[in-house]
Design a protein around this motif. Structure first.
Motif, PDB file in Angstrom:
ATOM      1  N   MET A   1       0.845  -1.206   0.000  1.00  0.00           N
ATOM      2  CA  MET A   1       0.000   0.000   0.000  1.00  0.00           C
ATOM      3  C   MET A   1       0.875   1.250   0.000  1.00  0.00           C
ATOM      4  SD  MET A   1      -3.203   0.879   0.128  1.00  0.00           S
ATOM      5  CE  MET A   1      -4.124   2.354   0.445  1.00  0.00           C
ATOM      6  N   ILE A   4      -0.223   7.260   2.478  1.00  0.00           N
ATOM      7  CA  ILE A   4      -1.396   8.100   2.200  1.00  0.00           C
ATOM      8  C   ILE A   4      -1.233   9.472   2.827  1.00  0.00           C
ATOM      9  CG2 ILE A   4      -3.888   8.338   2.678  1.00  0.00           C
ATOM     10  CD1 ILE A   4      -4.137   5.320   2.348  1.00  0.00           C
ATOM     11  N   THR A 119     -13.858   2.366   5.207  1.00  0.00           N
ATOM     12  CA  THR A 119     -12.684   2.732   4.402  1.00  0.00           C
ATOM     13  C   THR A 119     -12.476   1.842   3.181  1.00  0.00           C
ATOM     14  OG1 THR A 119     -11.329   1.423   5.890  1.00  0.00           O
ATOM     15  CG2 THR A 119     -11.412   3.784   6.319  1.00  0.00           C
ATOM     16  N   GLU A 120     -13.179   0.700   3.139  1.00  0.00           N
ATOM     17  CA  GLU A 120     -12.906  -0.274   2.056  1.00  0.00           C
ATOM     18  C   GLU A 120     -12.930   0.329   0.656  1.00  0.00           C
ATOM     19  OE1 GLU A 120     -15.667  -3.672   2.556  1.00  0.00           O
ATOM     20  OE2 GLU A 120     -15.283  -3.185   4.657  1.00  0.00           O
ATOM     21  N   ILE A 123     -10.017   2.709   0.021  1.00  0.00           N
ATOM     22  CA  ILE A 123      -8.726   2.017  -0.104  1.00  0.00           C
ATOM     23  C   ILE A 123      -8.611   1.343  -1.472  1.00  0.00           C
ATOM     24  CG2 ILE A 123      -7.370   0.053   0.801  1.00  0.00           C
ATOM     25  CD1 ILE A 123      -8.178   1.065   3.620  1.00  0.00           C
ATOM     26  N   LYS A 124      -9.709   0.766  -1.923  1.00  0.00           N
ATOM     27  CA  LYS A 124      -9.724   0.129  -3.241  1.00  0.00           C
ATOM     28  C   LYS A 124      -9.419   1.168  -4.342  1.00  0.00           C
ATOM     29  CE  LYS A 124     -12.831  -2.680  -5.858  1.00  0.00           C
ATOM     30  NZ  LYS A 124     -14.263  -2.878  -5.998  1.00  0.00           N
ATOM     31  N   LYS A 127      -5.738   2.250  -4.211  1.00  0.00           N
ATOM     32  CA  LYS A 127      -4.870   1.191  -4.775  1.00  0.00           C
ATOM     33  C   LYS A 127      -4.900   1.217  -6.297  1.00  0.00           C
ATOM     34  CE  LYS A 127      -4.556  -2.246  -1.151  1.00  0.00           C
ATOM     35  NZ  LYS A 127      -5.309  -3.316  -0.477  1.00  0.00           N
ATOM     36  N   LEU A 165      -7.689   6.045   7.613  1.00  0.00           N
ATOM     37  CA  LEU A 165      -6.883   5.496   6.521  1.00  0.00           C
ATOM     38  C   LEU A 165      -5.410   5.326   6.926  1.00  0.00           C
ATOM     39  CD1 LEU A 165      -8.385   7.708   3.668  1.00  0.00           C
ATOM     40  CD2 LEU A 165      -8.683   5.229   3.892  1.00  0.00           C
TER      41      LEU A 165
END
Ligand code: ADP
Ligand code: ASP
Ligand code: MG
Length: 255
Positions: A1, A4, A119-120, A123-124, A127, A165
């Protein structure tokens, strides 16, 4: 990752289309460092006041929940415009309103508190190299009603997102070059501060320095996320808000 960074831009910083291009240049600079960038924006300067006054002109005591639906639209305008400008620069930006992410709050309309951030989805996107452009100041109750976080609440959106995050830093871009010993617009002899602890900043905010909403500082202190308050209109470093000045050099490495 990728690491951020959260960058928040206040009302004056997105006050005109021209200024939004300046905003985009700060986003682009961090994006080109191959960082995951999450942008949070406020409504264009004066918009929230205009919307609240519009509600008050309609009926005598506007219902608080509907006033939140109205006031939250200011930020919707900003996320769309900033996303468009970022895309024109070749950055894969995508706008998000509070309910789309699911920034869950309690139901104190007009002054809601964030309970949880999902947050899913973000985050996707990060990415995949997307820059989420998130509407500040707004959330949604568990049963789907729109809320706002109190005046100045975009600061809290930004810091809460940075914590959720696990961002290295939360940048707060505004119309002054940092935190000063007093409001620089009222006290011309006020001096810019290089570092201020969370505790001192909470004290300053409780005395009425609206440069950071006090709740944003409380959250940053709890999760130990450093805040960098700086000007949208220059590239100069501003003021670091963190736990201890000992951490300043370490934090400066990630600026
Ligand atoms: P934004 O729209 O970017 O959120 P705000 O108007 O909420 O900006 O906050 C920035 C303002 O905070 C500055 O223009 C300044 O007048 C005011 N302010 C009050 N106290 C201070 C302080 N101690 N240091 C810096 N700014 C301060
Ligand atoms: N637009 C909201 C306000 O004017 C939130 C913010 O600017 O932080 O209070
Ligand atoms: Mg503000």
């Amino acid at each position: 990752m990728r690491d951020i960074i959260v960058q928040k831009f206040g009302g004056t910083s997105v006050g005109t289309i021209e200024r939004m291009y300046k905003v985009a240049s700060h986003v682009e600079r961090e994006y080109r460092k191959r960082r995951g960038v999450v942008v949070v924006v406020s409504a264009m300067a004066g918009e929230t006041d205009r919307l609240l006054n519009l509600g008050k002109s309609a009926v005598e005591n506007p219902p608080e929940d509907e006033l939140d639906v109205l006031a939250s639209t200011g930020e919707q305008v900003s996320v769309a415009l900033v996303s468009m400008i970022l895309r024109a620069k070749g950055i894969k930006a995508k706008s998000f309103l509070g309910f789309q992410i699911r920034i869950i709050t309690d139901d104190r309309f007009g002054n809601a508190r964030i309970i949880e951030i999902e947050t899913e989805k973000l985050i996707k996107e990060i990415k995949n190299g997307v820059v989420p452009v998130v509407a500040g100041f707004q959330g949604v109750t568990r049963d789907g009603r729109i809320t706002t976080l109190g005046r100045g609440g975009s600061d809290t959106t930004a810091v809460a997102l940075a914590c959720a995050l696990k961002a290295g830093i939360c940048e707060i871009y505004t119309d002054v070059p940092g935190i000063f010993t007093a409001d620089p617009n009222l006290v011309p002899s006020a001096k810019k501060i290089e570092f201020i602890s969370y505790e001192e900043m909470m004290e300053l905010a409780s005395l009425g320095a609206k440069v950071l909403q006090i709740r944003s500082v409380e959250i940053a202190a709890r999760f130990k996320v450093p805040i960098h308050v700086r000007s949208t209109f220059s590239d100069e470093p501003g003021t670091i808000v963190a736990e201890n000045p000992k951490h300043l050099r370490e934090i400066q490495k990630i600026l």
